[in-house]
Every structure is written in structure tokens, then in C-alpha cells.
Design a protein around this motif. Sequence first.
Motif, short mmCIF file in Angstrom:
data_model
loop_
_atom_site.label_atom_id
_atom_site.label_comp_id
_atom_site.label_asym_id
_atom_site.label_seq_id
_atom_site.Cartn_x
_atom_site.Cartn_y
_atom_site.Cartn_z
N GLU A 68 1.74 -8.34 1.69
CA GLU A 68 1.86 -8.15 3.13
C GLU A 68 2.70 -6.92 3.46
O GLU A 68 2.35 -6.12 4.32
N ARG A 69 3.82 -6.76 2.74
CA ARG A 69 4.68 -5.60 2.99
C ARG A 69 4.04 -4.31 2.51
O ARG A 69 4.19 -3.26 3.14
N LYS A 90 -5.66 -6.40 2.97
CA LYS A 90 -5.24 -7.37 3.98
C LYS A 90 -5.81 -8.77 3.72
O LYS A 90 -5.26 -9.76 4.19
N CYS A 114 0.87 -3.81 2.58
CA CYS A 114 -0.13 -3.53 3.61
C CYS A 114 0.49 -2.76 4.77
O CYS A 114 -0.09 -1.80 5.29
N GLN A 115 1.69 -3.18 5.17
CA GLN A 115 2.37 -2.49 6.27
C GLN A 115 2.66 -1.03 5.90
O GLN A 115 2.44 -0.12 6.72
N ALA A 139 -3.42 -11.21 0.67
CA ALA A 139 -2.24 -12.03 0.93
C ALA A 139 -2.59 -13.43 1.43
O ALA A 139 -2.05 -14.42 0.91
#
Length: 471
Positions: A299-300, A270, A302-303, A273
Motif C-alpha cells: 500500500e505504501r 493496487k 503504491c502511494q 494489497a
Amino acid sequence: MSAAIGEPAIVSRSQTIPADISGQMLDLDEDDDLEVFSKDVIVTEGRAINPSTQTSPGSMVNQYKFEEEEEEEGLDTKDLFITVDNPESHVTAVETFITYRVLTKTTRSEFDSSEYEVRRRYQDFLWLKSKLEETHPTLIVHPLPEKFVMKGMVERFNNDFIDTRRKALHKFLNRVSDHPILSCSDDFKVFLTAQAWELTSHKKQGPGFLSRMGDTVRALSNSVRGVKNRPEEFTAMQEYVEAFSQKISSLDKVTQRIVKEQKEYLEELKECAPTYTLWSGSEEEQLAEPLKGVAGCLERCCQETDQQVHHLSEVLVPTLHEYVLCSEGLKAVLRRRDHIQAEFEAKSEALATKKVDREAESGDQGTVWGSLLGRNPEQVHLQRQERLGGEIDQLKEELDRLEDRGEWANNALKGDWSRWKRSMRADLTSAFLSTAEKNVDYYEKCLAVWETFLLSQKTDGLQEGAEDETS
């Protein structure tokens, strides 16, 4: 899911990826409980399936759906429905505790009403479990959640802890309600229907402290003595449980460690990014755009990692830990079965000894001792014969009772053993399939994110090259 049937696991470079491929992101809870909450699972040949995709009747997804429908059809014969919800905190001068609402709906004739609503606290569930084990020592009672399920938990009564315990208590009661014998227990009925003061009164009707202490002493003496002729099938059960316990405990520890490391990795990820985004602000367009692209990919990812870790914490870890507790419960059941057999063997030995004493008394030794004590030898002989005869008759009655008890206990355990193994295999298989599906889905989405980034960079490179040639 990200892939339909027949599609390759690797997304083609010509495909475009939506800006947010993860959908609704799940919250990551650091205090996830270690109880079992099953999830729906749809997999086929190791590939994730889009639920909207039409599949053939013979496919694995339809086969799995058909199995679920069969289970739902079995609900038509269910006559006892229990829900545990609405936790409430209670603070007194002595203690702070949580009570849970227990709602019961039933069509059973032995209940005076079709619906009941009572409030119970954790120690009431403990009492119920102990009474079920006391009344049915060789039936397998589902484990309760531990008092503190996560090491390092600071606040025992935070919302996450209360909710995970509520789910576990709900599952415990429904496991009991589905059991053909335990669900008919009088103690279970009282637990579901009695108001708080009635339950307290019922608890006091149990055996006293000295009686319980005597049972404990006898159990300990039997455990020290051990059993001499345990049937082979129960020896095989014990060996299976020991091996199962070692394997499931090892997997539980390793999986918890993996989840912990994944959470640490997620926290580190996290931070990447924003760093790339910040860096892109100080660079020219030629480098700024790739930096922004990497930041977006991170970021994606991480999701997706967040969802994968949450899935492991909610599905695989709870299932493994539940069966760690189950294995300990099975060991206790087998010990109780051995105690029953050991008590029978001890009484058999005592009976044999009394018979030998009676045969010895029929000799001259009793007469000699009676003469030395100044008593009528014949009278002493008859008295000892009567006393030994009474003791032998009493031991025979106790042996008959223990033989019946042992036979019932053995048959109960054999029936419940098969039932437990079916349930265990279904639960673990479901958890493994669900985890496999989630892993495939996770890696496919992350792969698609990075392949899209590579494709965009190659396209930009070709356009720049074409512009250079034109100029």
C-alpha cells in the motif's frame, strides 16, 4: 525528503519508519497535458535533501537556491506581467468553445493603462502566434499547445484538458512578454488590450486571401529553388536542429511509453494489497501477520509509485514534448530564413539576366528586328534600352531592400538562437535534476519500507526462538 546530507542511501535496519512515509498523495491524472510546468529542484550528490536540514554555503542545494534568488531579483526589472485564468465555456448554435481571462499589469509607457482584462479563445492565440511569425520570420516564437495533446482523449472540454491548456497558454504569453523584441509587437499589444470586437476588427486589417496566396506561392517557389550559398553558421544550426529533433523526439516517445507502462504497473500493484489482506484473514497468526505486513508495504509503495508517476507526467514528459514542438518551430524559422536568401538570390540572377539583355540590345540585332517590323530601328532601340534600364533600376532597389531584410533576419536569428539555447539547456537541466531527485526519493522510501518489514520479521523470529528455548 527522506535523507539528510551525509546519510547513506540505504536506511539502517535499526531505524523505524512512520506509518505513512509518503505524506500527502498526489492525484494521478490519465489526461496529463504535454506542456511544461517547472518544479523547484533541490539535490545534492545524488541524495535527496531534507529542506529543514542546515547546509553549508558551498553545497549544491544552496548554490541552486542562490541561482533561484538571482532569477527572482531579475523580476524587479520586469515591466509586463500576464496571467491566464478563469476559463469559461460558451455554447452557440454553431460551436462550443472556451475563453480564458487574460490579465495584464504593466508599467510600460506605450500602454494607456496599467491594467487590462480581456477574454481570449484558443484561435486568438493562434492568430497572435501567426502574426508574430509573419512580422518577425526569423525570431523563435514559443510553441502553443496542440489542439489535442493526448491520443485517445474522449472529451475535449473536460476540466483536466481545459486546465492544462490554460497553463500552456499562460506560459506562451509570458514567454512572449519576456522577449525583448516580440513583447514590443503592436499585435501583441492589441491582443492584450483590445476588447473582443476590437480584436476581430484588427484581424480583418491583415493582408487579403489573394495576397497571402501570392506569398505562399513565392515561398514554395523559393523552397523548390533552394539556396546556393547558405552561410556556414546557419548550416551548422540546421544540422544541430535536425540532430536535436531526432534525439528529443525519441526520448519523448520512450518516456511517454515508460509512463504508460508505469501507470499500468501501478494499477496492477493496487490489486495486490487487498489480496494479501484477504488471504491473511483465513490464516493463523504465524502466517497472517507476515501477510498483513506485505499488504501494508504494498500500500505504501503504491502511494510512492503514484507520486513518482505523477511527477514524471507533470515534469519530464511535458518538458521533452515542449522541445519536440520547439524543434519543429526552429525548422520553420530556418526555412523562412532560407526563403529570404533564396528570394535575394533569385532577384540577383534576374538582375544579371537583364544586364546581359541590355548589352545584347546594344548590338545590331535590335536594329534588324525593328527594320523587319517596319518601325524606326533607332526608336525601337531606345525604347528597349529605356525599358531595360527601368527594370534594372527597379531590381536594384528591390535587391537593396532584400539585402537589408536578409541582414536583419540573419542577425535576429543569431541573437535569438543563443537566447533559445540558454533557455533550452536551463529547462532540460531543471527537469532532469528534478526527475533524478524524485527517483532517488522514491527508491529510498520503497527500500526503507521493505527493510522495515524484513527487520520486523527477523525480530519476531528471534523472539519466537527465545520463547521456544525458555519453554
